[in-house]
Design a protein around this motif. Structure first.
Motif, PDB file in Angstrom:
ATOM      1  N   THR A 101     -48.274 -61.321   6.234  1.00 46.46           N
ATOM      2  CA  THR A 101     -48.540 -59.979   5.722  1.00 46.46           C
ATOM      3  C   THR A 101     -49.558 -59.284   6.623  1.00 46.46           C
ATOM      4  N   TYR A 102     -49.638 -57.961   6.500  1.00 42.43           N
ATOM      5  CA  TYR A 102     -50.549 -57.192   7.341  1.00 42.43           C
ATOM      6  C   TYR A 102     -51.001 -55.950   6.600  1.00 42.43           C
ATOM      7  N   THR A 103     -52.068 -55.347   7.075  1.00 45.71           N
ATOM      8  CA  THR A 103     -52.582 -54.117   6.487  1.00 45.71           C
ATOM      9  C   THR A 103     -52.010 -52.917   7.217  1.00 45.71           C
ATOM     10  N   GLU A 104     -52.127 -51.762   6.609  1.00 45.27           N
ATOM     11  CA  GLU A 104     -51.488 -50.553   7.128  1.00 45.27           C
ATOM     12  C   GLU A 104     -52.023 -50.155   8.498  1.00 45.27           C
ATOM     13  N   ASN A 105     -53.301 -50.370   8.743  1.00 42.67           N
ATOM     14  CA  ASN A 105     -53.899 -49.919  10.007  1.00 42.67           C
ATOM     15  C   ASN A 105     -53.917 -51.016  11.070  1.00 42.67           C
ATOM     16  N   GLU A 106     -53.171 -52.084  10.866  1.00 44.20           N
ATOM     17  CA  GLU A 106     -53.156 -53.204  11.797  1.00 44.20           C
ATOM     18  C   GLU A 106     -52.107 -53.022  12.883  1.00 44.20           C
ATOM     19  N   ASP A 107     -52.347 -53.633  14.039  1.00 47.48           N
ATOM     20  CA  ASP A 107     -51.350 -53.682  15.104  1.00 47.48           C
ATOM     21  C   ASP A 107     -50.299 -54.723  14.708  1.00 47.48           C
ATOM     22  N   VAL A 108     -49.046 -54.275  14.530  1.00 44.19           N
ATOM     23  CA  VAL A 108     -48.015 -55.174  14.008  1.00 44.19           C
ATOM     24  C   VAL A 108     -46.942 -55.456  15.056  1.00 44.19           C
ATOM     25  N   THR A 109     -47.340 -55.476  16.313  1.00 44.82           N
ATOM     26  CA  THR A 109     -46.353 -55.704  17.368  1.00 44.82           C
ATOM     27  C   THR A 109     -45.875 -57.150  17.405  1.00 44.82           C
ATOM     28  N   ASP A 110     -46.655 -58.075  16.858  1.00 42.07           N
ATOM     29  CA  ASP A 110     -46.273 -59.485  16.930  1.00 42.07           C
ATOM     30  C   ASP A 110     -46.683 -60.191  15.637  1.00 42.07           C
ATOM     31  N   LEU A 111     -45.829 -60.090  14.631  1.00 38.71           N
ATOM     32  CA  LEU A 111     -46.114 -60.714  13.346  1.00 38.71           C
ATOM     33  C   LEU A 111     -45.468 -62.085  13.193  1.00 38.71           C
ATOM     34  N   TYR A 112     -44.493 -62.390  14.044  1.00 37.17           N
ATOM     35  CA  TYR A 112     -43.811 -63.679  13.923  1.00 37.17           C
ATOM     36  C   TYR A 112     -44.788 -64.824  14.228  1.00 37.17           C
ATOM     37  N   LEU A 113     -44.676 -65.896  13.459  1.00 40.76           N
ATOM     38  CA  LEU A 113     -45.501 -67.081  13.668  1.00 40.76           C
ATOM     39  C   LEU A 113     -44.701 -68.094  14.479  1.00 40.76           C
ATOM     40  N   LYS A 114     -45.263 -68.498  15.632  1.00 41.05           N
ATOM     41  CA  LYS A 114     -44.544 -69.395  16.530  1.00 41.05           C
ATOM     42  C   LYS A 114     -44.972 -70.853  16.391  1.00 41.05           C
ATOM     43  N   ASP A 115     -46.012 -71.102  15.583  1.00 42.59           N
ATOM     44  CA  ASP A 115     -46.531 -72.463  15.478  1.00 42.59           C
ATOM     45  C   ASP A 115     -46.469 -72.992  14.048  1.00 42.59           C
ATOM     46  N   ALA A 116     -45.519 -72.486  13.258  1.00 43.54           N
ATOM     47  CA  ALA A 116     -45.385 -72.967  11.880  1.00 43.54           C
ATOM     48  C   ALA A 116     -44.651 -74.306  11.865  1.00 43.54           C
ATOM     49  N   ASP A 117     -44.932 -75.103  10.844  1.00 43.00           N
ATOM     50  CA  ASP A 117     -44.230 -76.362  10.622  1.00 43.00           C
ATOM     51  C   ASP A 117     -43.252 -76.136   9.481  1.00 43.00           C
ATOM     52  N   VAL A 118     -41.966 -75.939   9.811  1.00 46.24           N
ATOM     53  CA  VAL A 118     -40.961 -75.530   8.829  1.00 46.24           C
ATOM     54  C   VAL A 118     -40.015 -76.701   8.562  1.00 46.24           C
ATOM     55  N   GLU A 119     -39.887 -77.067   7.298  1.00 49.11           N
ATOM     56  CA  GLU A 119     -39.053 -78.201   6.923  1.00 49.11           C
ATOM     57  C   GLU A 119     -37.967 -77.778   5.949  1.00 49.11           C
ATOM     58  N   LEU A 120     -36.817 -78.446   6.060  1.00 50.70           N
ATOM     59  CA  LEU A 120     -35.646 -78.166   5.236  1.00 50.70           C
ATOM     60  C   LEU A 120     -35.333 -79.379   4.375  1.00 50.70           C
ATOM     61  N   THR A 121     -35.139 -79.131   3.078  1.00 48.44           N
ATOM     62  CA  THR A 121     -34.761 -80.172   2.131  1.00 48.44           C
ATOM     63  C   THR A 121     -33.462 -79.753   1.455  1.00 48.44           C
ATOM     64  N   VAL A 122     -32.505 -80.681   1.354  1.00 45.05           N
ATOM     65  CA  VAL A 122     -31.201 -80.397   0.768  1.00 45.05           C
ATOM     66  C   VAL A 122     -30.975 -81.322  -0.429  1.00 45.05           C
ATOM     67  N   ASN A 123     -30.761 -80.714  -1.586  1.00 50.48           N
ATOM     68  CA  ASN A 123     -30.486 -81.474  -2.815  1.00 50.48           C
ATOM     69  C   ASN A 123     -31.539 -82.550  -3.085  1.00 50.48           C
ATOM     70  N   GLY A 124     -32.789 -82.186  -2.858  1.00 51.04           N
ATOM     71  CA  GLY A 124     -33.895 -83.085  -3.164  1.00 51.04           C
ATOM     72  C   GLY A 124     -34.227 -84.104  -2.108  1.00 51.04           C
TER      73      GLY A 124
END
Length: 322
Positions: free
Chosen positions: A52-75
């Motif tokens: 998320t970001y505030t209205e007066n923020e520079d939003v040219t690069d909001l994507y996170l490139k260092d997140a740890d994203v995991e997928l779970t299927v049917n538990g």
């Protein structure tokens, strides 16, 4: 005279307060993770992770490139999703976009419960959803009549036929596209079926002149058609069937109707977006008189949307009446 003077002073105070500057910097909440993803059998699970970001923020690069994203299927744990970067073109503005996404190797199936979790420097967010089953389009019938303003244009009412599965709560999105060369190929429809009016009273009350009309689709549920064969009515005005060419919107007589079966989470999100869109387009909504619309989110520990959908489509041609 004293009463007039008092009134003037009060009015002056009110007008002065309208121009007071209030600093909210210390009151703004800290950024939280944003997950945006749609699970569908059409492709592997792909997620956008930002903040998320505030209205007066520079939003040219909001994507996170260092997140740890995991997928779970049917538990059961499935995999760690991989970050990829690529350039694409926005389908609406035709402008280039740089995209950062997290991609899995898993293609969901109807009935799967898919869970996403993202650990970021802004905290951990997670969400889950169940992929619905597709609903087949049985056919499309048409009523084609001359447009009142031109011999070459026609108004077309489409009747999209399908069978709603009984005993389960079903949610839908319907839209239509054209093969015309145009700025975008979404067909602007009037969603005239009684289901739309009945289920969207909160949206039609907003006051927009075209409350149930757009070019990207509308939602409905099986609230009153559970287990029934149903014919859904949509209307398109000003279809050019002259075959004269020219390469502009409406020239082609080919259409593709798409019926999306969507999850309850995705349905709630889409309805909130539709309501917000109609509020902004109404005469008084965009000047702050109407209450703001809260966009639905099902993300724990953050915001955004994780929904799921299955799609069935049918392509057909519009024919002139004899």
């Amino acid at each position: 005279m004293k009463r007039l003077l008092l009134s003037s002073l009060v009015l002056c105070a009110v007008l002065t307060s309208c121009y007071s500057e209030i600093e909210f910097d210390d009151l703004m909440p800290q950024p939280v993770p944003v997950i945006n993803a749609i699970a569908s059998p059409d492709t592997v699970v792909i997620a956008s992770i930002s903040r998320t970001y505030t209205e007066n923020e520079d939003v040219t690069d909001l994507y996170l490139k260092d997140a740890d994203v995991e997928l779970t299927v049917n538990g059961s744990y499935s995999e760690k999703m991989q970050m990829v970067e690529f350039d694409t073109v926005d389908g609406f503005t035709h402008s280039p976009r740089h995209v950062v996404a997290y991609v899995s190797n898993y293609r969901p199936q109807p009935g799967d419960r898919i869970e996403l979790s993202a650990a970021t420097i802004y905290g951990e967010a997670r969400s889950s959803d169940v992929v619905p089953s597709p609903v087949e389009i049985k056919g499309v019938e048409m009523d084609v009549v001359h447009n009142a303003y031109s011999h070459y244009f026609y108004d077309v009412t489409y009747h999209v036929k399908f069978h709603d599965p009984a005993g389960v709560k079903n949610y839908y999105l319907v839209n239509m596209s054209s093969s015309d060369y145009s700025y975008q190929n979404g067909v602007y429809l009037d969603y005239i079926d009684p289901l739309f009016e009945m289920q969207n009273q909160d949206i039609t009350d907003i006051g927009s002149e075209n409350s149930l009309r757009n070019g990207w689709g509308w939602t409905f549920s099986d609230e009153t058609i559970d287990g029934l064969d149903y014919s859904l009515s949509l209307r398109e005005t000003g279809v050019l069937l002259s075959g004269s060419g020219g390469g502009y919107y409406g020239e082609s007589s080919n259409r593709t109707v798409r019926l999306y079966s969507v999850s309850e989470n995705y349905y709630k999100y889409l309805r909130s977006v539709l309501k917000d869109e109609q509020r902004d387009e109404s005469a008084i909504g965009d000047i702050g008189i109407l209450e703001p619309v809260v966009i639905y989110s099902n993300i724990e520990g953050g915001t955004g949307i994780f929904g799921s959908a299955c799609m069935e489509e049918m392509t057909f041609s519009i024919t002139k009446p004899e």
